[in-house]
Design a protein around this motif. Structure first.
Motif, PDB file in Angstrom:
ATOM      1  N   TRP A 147       0.879  -1.179   0.000  1.00  0.00           N
ATOM      2  CA  TRP A 147       0.000   0.000   0.000  1.00  0.00           C
ATOM      3  C   TRP A 147       0.912   1.224   0.000  1.00  0.00           C
ATOM      4  N   GLN A 148       0.739   2.059  -1.008  1.00  0.00           N
ATOM      5  CA  GLN A 148       1.528   3.276  -1.119  1.00  0.00           C
ATOM      6  C   GLN A 148       0.642   4.466  -1.437  1.00  0.00           C
ATOM      7  N   ASP A 149       0.687   5.474  -0.582  1.00  0.00           N
ATOM      8  CA  ASP A 149       0.121   6.780  -0.903  1.00  0.00           C
ATOM      9  C   ASP A 149       0.893   7.811  -0.087  1.00  0.00           C
ATOM     10  N   ASN A 150       0.352   8.991   0.090  1.00  0.00           N
ATOM     11  CA  ASN A 150       1.113  10.069   0.714  1.00  0.00           C
ATOM     12  C   ASN A 150       1.581   9.742   2.127  1.00  0.00           C
TER      13      ASN A 150
END
Length: 661
Positions: free
Chosen positions: A345-348
């Motif tokens: 999971w990758q976001d800001n």
């Protein structure tokens, strides 16, 4: 009236008799309302409480270099996690806190001791021998876990000097007891004694669901792990072989089968802890938030986590001895390497990469508000861990072919061997990977290391994890280094940092110093200079300033770092340029000059004898007294006729350059 008085007296006497009878009944009861352990079934039910409700897992994982710091601005954190990550005292009252973990292990030990006492009071009949084995193993296991958290690693010669933990061998019956903290040698001897006494008595027939108890395989897996820490290599091989049988590759975790399940974290984590799998040896239910922390579908704890940077340097995306693609995000390298790819999971604010191992088994205690207790189940022992333990023991016993065979059994469970350049290991391949720079298989990062394996506050702050306000990259320090070269005269070693590629040059220490005296000399050299601003003088004329935000402080890491970075400010002349980047000239064709302000950061190191040195030579911009390319690096503190005239004098410049307070 007399009749009424007589009736009243009779009633009072009757009531008194009832009260006395009730008092006698009450006094006949045992003052302790706990169940009397007078049957094997009651003892077995008590032993459910002999397994710890907390684990060392979170404290060890968050404090290790498996987790990175995503930065102080990341909102997905807690004070407990921050203190845990930076090896600070953890006083917060959370489920996975230091205090609760300590208490959980000793509560489990108390239950085991109560069971052992009851068994002894019954005369240790044959039918309770399996329960005795379980109680001994539970007592040994919790004490062993405590040593992993609160003691130094076992050392054959020094463990008698190391502090251990109190080894509780009987139920506590006194108020405010004073405990004796055994040394580590004594604790390990008692753990070993309990395990050895228990192993012959273990029986799987004693349990309805053996995987939630110290069944035979789990008992031998625990004995394997303990003896690995105990450095008893022959016992590791003996006990691991009891678990693995003659074909270890057939009892490894089947990650390929897990990949066929629904791509759902809950489904796959519950499969991970399934009692139906032969490779799962012991499961322990726990009160913990690990089910939301160690996964890639929850933002819980996302500040301190296993992320892309760690995966690239050390785990899923790092180079590996068995080959295959690495660090190729757009080429789906993870899909091409592993039997089961990790969840990502990758976001800001979230950058998590985890395998599905910890189910989130939330227990709702208030259906209206949704308030509840975080629970999960830990797989305490597996065949995969056991085969790696035996492989390590084989290496110490110099039985290298057997070690390679065990490694390949584990590799086949996890990697797509035979696909995309991934191959089984051989002794020859391992030798090339670790020791043959001319081979295509050679991995420099895996060669000989200088590693700071014990905790050091300075190294921990400046290396990993860390946050300097510029994101999760930290201060870009290192604590693991690869040996790159050794000079022919053996007077220079060059090392390179594993994580950041920093270069270190090591030279022999002068015979006049011991390591301790040298460090003390350097420390004194730093602390002696309290000035934060110097005038830069050249041939008696001030040409600029050298400033820093604060003097050296050894009690605050950020201020310590700031004290070693100075700002070099001065004015110089350079030829001007027009808007198109062309050098300006006047009507006579002569260069047009302009005055420019230089403001350059320079980092310094301190050496004995009052020497301050720039990390690299600094070359002045423009000209100094008509001389271009004037370079300085080393300054020595020189005492003048009065303290007001003390200053640093440059020792490597053609000009007379001084730093004057």
């Amino acid at each position: 009236m007399k009749i009424k008085q007589l009736i009243s007296r009779i009633m009072l006497l009757g009531a008194g008799s009832l009260i006395l009878a009730a008092c006698n009944d009450f006094l006949d009861e045992l003052p302790d309302n706990r169940t009397e352990l007078d049957t094997p079934d009651k003892i077995n039910r008590l032993l459910v409480s002999a397994y710890p409700s907390r684990s060392f897992t979170r404290m060890c994982e968050i404090a290790s270099d498996n987790c990175d710091d995503m930065g102080a601005n990341n909102p997905n954190t807690s004070l407990l996690l921050e203190h845990n990550s930076y090896w600070m005292d953890m006083n917060e009252a959370e489920n996975d806190s230091n205090k609760n973990t300590w208490q959980a292990y000793y509560s489990a030990i108390a239950a085991a001791n109560t069971a052992l006492e009851a068994i002894e009071k019954q005369g240790t009949p044959k039918e309770v021998l399996p329960a005795k084995a379980e109680a001994l193993l539970c007592r040994a296991y919790s004490h062993f876990c405590l040593t992993m958290l609160y003691c130094l690693p076992y050392h054959p010669e020094k463990s008698g000097e190391y502090l251990g933990v109190p080894y509780m061998e009987a139920p506590e019956t006194t108020l405010n007891p004073v405990y004796h903290r055994d040394n580590l040698k004594e604790v390990y001897e008692k753990i070993d004694r309990d395990i050895e006494e228990a192993l012959p008595l273990v029986s799987d027939a004693n349990y309805a669901v053996p995987k939630y108890h110290f069944n035979r395989s789990a008992a031998y897996a625990f004995a394997t792990r303990f003896n690995l820490y105990y450095l008893k290599w022959e016992k590791v091989v003996e006990y691991a072989s009891e678990v693995l049988g003659s074909a270890p590759s057939t009892v490894m975790r089947d990650w390929a089968a897990v990949k066929q399940l629904a791509w759902d974290g809950s489904v796959r984590t519950l499969d991970y802890i399934s009692v139906g799998h032969s490779f799962n040896l012991l499961m322990i239910p726990m009160v913990t938030g690990n089910g939301s922390l160690f996964n890639a579908w929850s933002n819980s704890g996302a500040r301190f986590t296993h992320n892309y940077r760690v995966a690239k340097r050390e785990t899923y995306r790092a180079k590996r001895p068995m080959g295959g693609p690495w660090d190729r995000w757009k080429d789906n390298c993870i899909e091409k390497v592993y039997q089961h790819p990790p969840f990502i999971w990758q976001d800001n604010d979230v950058n998590k990469i985890y395998m599905p191992k910890w189910p989130n088994q939330w227990e709702v205690t208030d259906p209206v508000t949704g308030v509840g207790i975080g629970r999960s189940t830990m797989v305490a022992f597996t065949t995969n861990e056991t085969v790696l333990s035996r492989a390590e023991a084989y290496v110490h016993l110099k039985e290298y072919d057997k070690a390679v065979a065990d490694l390949n059994a584990w590799i086949g469970s996890f990697y797509l061997v035979g696909q995309n350049g991934i191959e089984s290991l051989t002794r020859e391949r391992i030798a090339e990977v670790y020791g043959d720079p001319s081979s295509d298989r050679y991995i420099a990062e895996y060669t000989a290391l200088l590693k700071f394996a014990t905790h050091n506050d300075y190294l921990h702050f400046f290396s990993f994890p860390g946050d300097n306000g510029a994101g999760y990259q930290g201060w870009k320090g290192d604590y693991e280094f690869t040996f790159m070269s050794l000079s022919p005269a053996f007077d220079e070693i060059i090392l390179r940092g594993i994580k950041t590629g920093n270069r270190i040059r090591m030279t022999p220490l002068s015979g006049q110093y011991t390591p301790e005296s040298y460090l003390e000399t350097i420390r004194s050299s730093q602390l002696a200079i309290t000035e934060t601003e110097f005038k830069v003088m050249a041939n008696g004329e001030q040409i600029g300033t050298l400033t820093r935000p604060n003097a050296t402080l050894t009690t605050n890491f950020r201020q310590y770092a700031a004290s070693k970075v100075w700002s070099f400010r001065y004015s110089y002349r350079q030829q001007a340029f027009d808007d198109y980047g062309r050098p300006k000239v006047d009507e006579h064709g002569k260069p047009v000059y302009e005055t420019v302000e230089a403001n350059d950061p320079v980092s310094v190191i301190y050496l004995p004898d009052g020497i301050m040195q720039f990390y690299a030579p600094y070359t002045f911009r423009g000209e100094l007294f008509g001389l271009p390319n004037q370079t300085v690096q080393t300054f020595k503190w020189q005492l003048g006729p009065t303290s007001a005239s003390d200053c640093y004098v440059c020792t490597d410049s053609f000009l007379d350059i001084k730093l004057v307070p």
